[in-house]
Design an enzyme around this catalytic site. Structure first.
Site, mmCIF file in Angstrom:
data_model
loop_
_atom_site.group_PDB
_atom_site.id
_atom_site.type_symbol
_atom_site.label_atom_id
_atom_site.label_comp_id
_atom_site.label_asym_id
_atom_site.label_seq_id
_atom_site.Cartn_x
_atom_site.Cartn_y
_atom_site.Cartn_z
ATOM 1 N N LYS A 48 51.824 38.127 31.518
ATOM 2 C CA LYS A 48 50.496 37.715 31.973
ATOM 3 C C LYS A 48 49.747 37.029 30.831
ATOM 4 O O LYS A 48 49.746 37.500 29.701
ATOM 5 C CB LYS A 48 49.707 38.932 32.445
ATOM 6 C CG LYS A 48 48.414 38.603 33.183
ATOM 7 C CD LYS A 48 47.847 39.881 33.796
ATOM 8 C CE LYS A 48 46.663 39.580 34.707
ATOM 9 N NZ LYS A 48 45.503 39.143 33.922
ATOM 10 N N GLU B 116 36.620 33.044 28.437
ATOM 11 C CA GLU B 116 36.006 34.370 28.493
ATOM 12 C C GLU B 116 35.185 34.648 27.247
ATOM 13 O O GLU B 116 34.071 35.192 27.328
ATOM 14 C CB GLU B 116 37.089 35.436 28.667
ATOM 15 C CG GLU B 116 37.717 35.432 30.056
ATOM 16 C CD GLU B 116 38.884 36.383 30.190
ATOM 17 O OE1 GLU B 116 39.354 36.560 31.322
ATOM 18 O OE2 GLU B 116 39.333 36.961 29.171
#
Length: 469
Positions: free
Chosen positions: A320, A327
Site C-alpha cells: 500500500k 496529506e
C-alpha cells in the site's frame, strides 16, 4: 538554581543567580524563572530581526550624536552576530511571557551588551546604550514587521513562484489530455488536465499578489514611538534613520509609520497578513485534496494519476502506498488556519496604547510563513512535478461518461438528453451507441458533436441535423 556554576547579577529588583556562561543577565533570568510554560522559544527569524533592529538603532543614535562612535560600532558588530544566529542558545525565554515582549527585548539588550563589553573592554549598558531611544513597546512590534517581511520576501514568495512554475510546466505538458470534469464529486462535462491545473496556478499567483499587497503595510515600522507612541526619549528623526539603516542592510523598502500610535496599540498589519496566509492555506488544501482524489485507488478509486511512491503506506497492508505529500500539506494548512485564529485573538488585545499579545502573534505568524514556504516546495517537487497520468483509466471514464450528452441539448433538447444519459448509465453503454439508437443520428455526426476534446473548448457544438429536437 541547579548545582551548575553561576554568577550573581543585579537589576532594579535585586540580585539573582545566572548561569556562569550565559551571555544574558538578570532580567532574562527572571523571565526564564517566571515563564516555564511551553519550552517554545521565539523563532530564529524573530531573533534575526531583533539583531538587525539593535544594529540599526545603534547606527541611528550615533548619526544623531547620541552614542559615541566606538560604542555604536561595537554594538552594531555584536548585534549583527545575534542577527546571524551565532548566539541563539542565549535566547531561552518562553514564547508565553509578558505580553509586550519586554523580556525578549531585554534578553537581546543583555546579550548584545555583554558581548560588546567583552569586545570593547569597558562597560556597555543594556538599557543606556543598547536600548537607547527605544522601548520594548516599539522594538517588538517593529521586529514582528521586519521578521515577517523578510521571511515572506526571502522564503515564501520564492517558494510560491517555484510551485506556480511547476504547475504551469505540468499544465503545458498535459494541455491536450482530456479527462472527465467533476462537480459535486460527480461526473460532469470534459476538461483538460491543462485547464484543471491552470486553475491551481492562478490560485497560487493570486495568493502571491495578496501577500505582496499585505507587505506594503508590514514594511511600515513603528520604531521611534517608544513607550506609548509619543516618542519620548527618542530624537524626532530616530525612527526614520532606523528605517533607512534597515533598508540599507536588507534591501527591503522599510519606512516609518505615518502614525506611531497605531503601530503600538494594534497589530492590524499582522492580522491582515495572517488572513492572507490563511487564504493561501485554503488554496493549497484545495490543490492537495484534488491530487488525493485523482490519485485515489488505484483500483477502487479514480486512479487518474499516480503520485510518486515515496514510502510504504501501511504497517499491516503490504504494497500500500499513500499520498503522503498532499496529506502533509493539508496538515500544514490546518495549522496555519489555527494560527490565524490565535493571531486574530491576539490582535483583539490592543488595550489603549499597547497590544499585549505580541510574542504569540510573532510566533504564530512566523510559523505560518515558514510552514507554507516549506510545504509549497515539497508539494512542487514531490507531487506536482512527478505525478504520472493513467491515460487508459481516463479514457475509459470518458467513453462511458453519460454527461457528454450535454452537448446534444441544442439538438435534441434537455429532456431527451436526460433520458439518453440515464439509459446509457443504467445499461453500461456508451452515449454514442444509445444516442444513435434513440435519435437516428449517424455515428459520424454524433462523434463530431460528442468529441470530448472539442467539448473542452466551450461554446456551441457545430453540426447536427436537429433530429428529435
Amino acid at each position: 538554581m541547579s548545582d551548575k556554576p553561576f554568577r550573581i547579577e543585579r537589576d532594579s529588583m535585586g540580585e539573582l543567580h545566572v548561569p556562569a556562561d550565559a551571555l544574558y543577565g538578570a532580567q532574562t533570568q527572571r523571565a526564564v524563572d517566571n515563564f516555564p510554560i511551553s519550552g517554545l522559544r521565539m523563532p530564529r527569524a524573530f531573533i534575526r530581526a531583533l539583531g538587525l533592529i539593535k544594529s540599526a538603532c545603534a547606527s541611528a543614535n550615533h548619526q544623531l550624536g547620541l552614542l559615541s562612535e566606538n560604542i555604536a560600532a561595537v554594538i552594531q558588530h555584536c548585534a549583527e552576530d545575534v542577527a546571524s544566529g551565532l548566539h541563539d542558545a542565549h535566547f531561552p525565554i518562553d514564547v508565553f511571557q509578558t505580553g509586550s515582549g519586554t523580556s525578549t527585548n531585554m534578553n537581546a539588550n543583555e546579550v548584545i551588551a555583554n558581548l560588546a563589553t567583552q569586545k570593547l573592554g569597558s562597560k556597555v549598558h543594556p538599557n543606556d546604550h543598547v536600548n537607547m531611544s527605544q522601548s520594548s513597546n516599539d522594538v517588538i512590534p517593529t521586529a514582528i514587521h521586519v521578521s515577517a517581511c523578510l521571511l515572506i520576501e526571502e522564503n515564501l514568495l520564492p517558494a510560491l513562484a517555484h510551485l506556480q512554475t511547476s504547475i504551469d510546466k505540468r499544465a503545458q505538458e498535459l494541455q491536450a489530455v482530456v479527462k472527465t470534469g467533476r462537480t459535486h464529486l460527480m461526473d460532469a462535462v470534459p476538461v483538460t488536465f491543462g485547464q484543471e491545473l491552470s486553475a491551481w496556478a492562478t490560485q497560487i499567483r493570486q495568493n502571491m499578489y495578496r501577500l505582496q499587497a499585505g507587505l506594503t503595510r508590514l514594511r511600515a515600522l513603528p520604531q521611534g514611538g517608544t513607550a506609548v507612541g509619543t516618542g519620548i526619549n527618542a530624537h524626532p528623526e530616530f525612527g526614520n534613520k532606523v528605517a533607512m539603516a534597515l533598508k540599507a542592510r536588507t534591501g527591503f523598502a522599510f519606512i516609518v509609520m505615518d502614525n506611531l500610535f497605531v503601530g503600538l496599540a494594534s497589530q492590524d498589519a499582522a492580522v491582515e497578513m495572517s488572513g492572507q496566509l490563511k487564504t493561501l492555506a485554503v488554496s493549497l488544501t484545495k490543490i492537495a485534496n484534488d491530487l488525493r482524489w485523482m490519485n485515489s485507488g488505484p483500483l477502487a478509486g479514480l486512479g487518474e494519476i499516480a503520485l510518486p511512491a515515496l514510502q510504504p503506506g501501511s504497517s499491516i497492508m503490504p504494497g500500500k502506498v499513500n499520498p503522503v505529500i498532499p496529506e502533509a500539506v493539508t496538515m500544514v494548512c490546518a495549522q496555519v488556519i489555527g494560527n490565524d485564529a490565535t493571531i486574530t485573538l491576539g490582535g483583539l488585545s490592543g488595550n489603549f496604547q499597547l497590544n499585549v499579545m505580541l510574542p504569540v502573534i510573532a510566533y504564530n505568524l512566523l510559523q505560518s510563513i515558514e510552514l507554507l514556504a516549506n510545504a509549497a516546495r515539497v508539494l512542487a517537487d514531490k507531487a506536482i512535478a512527478e505525478f504520472t497520468v493513467n491515460q487508459a483509466k481516463i479514457q475509459e471514464a470518458l467513453d462511458k461518461n453519460p454527461i457528454l450528452v450535454t452537448a446534444l441539448n441544442r439538438v435534441i433538447g434537455y429532456e431527451k438528453g436526460a433520458a439518453i444519459a440515464k439509459q446509457a448509465y443504467a445499461q453500461g453503454r456508451s452515449i454514442i451507441e444509445v444516442a444513435k439508437q434513440e435519435t437516428g443520428m449517424s455515428e459520424a455526426e454524433l462523434k463530431q458533436l460528442l468529441d470530448p476534446a472539442k467539448l473542452t473548448q466551450g461554446g456551441i457544438s457545430e453540426g447536427g441535423s436537429g433530429a428529435g429536437g
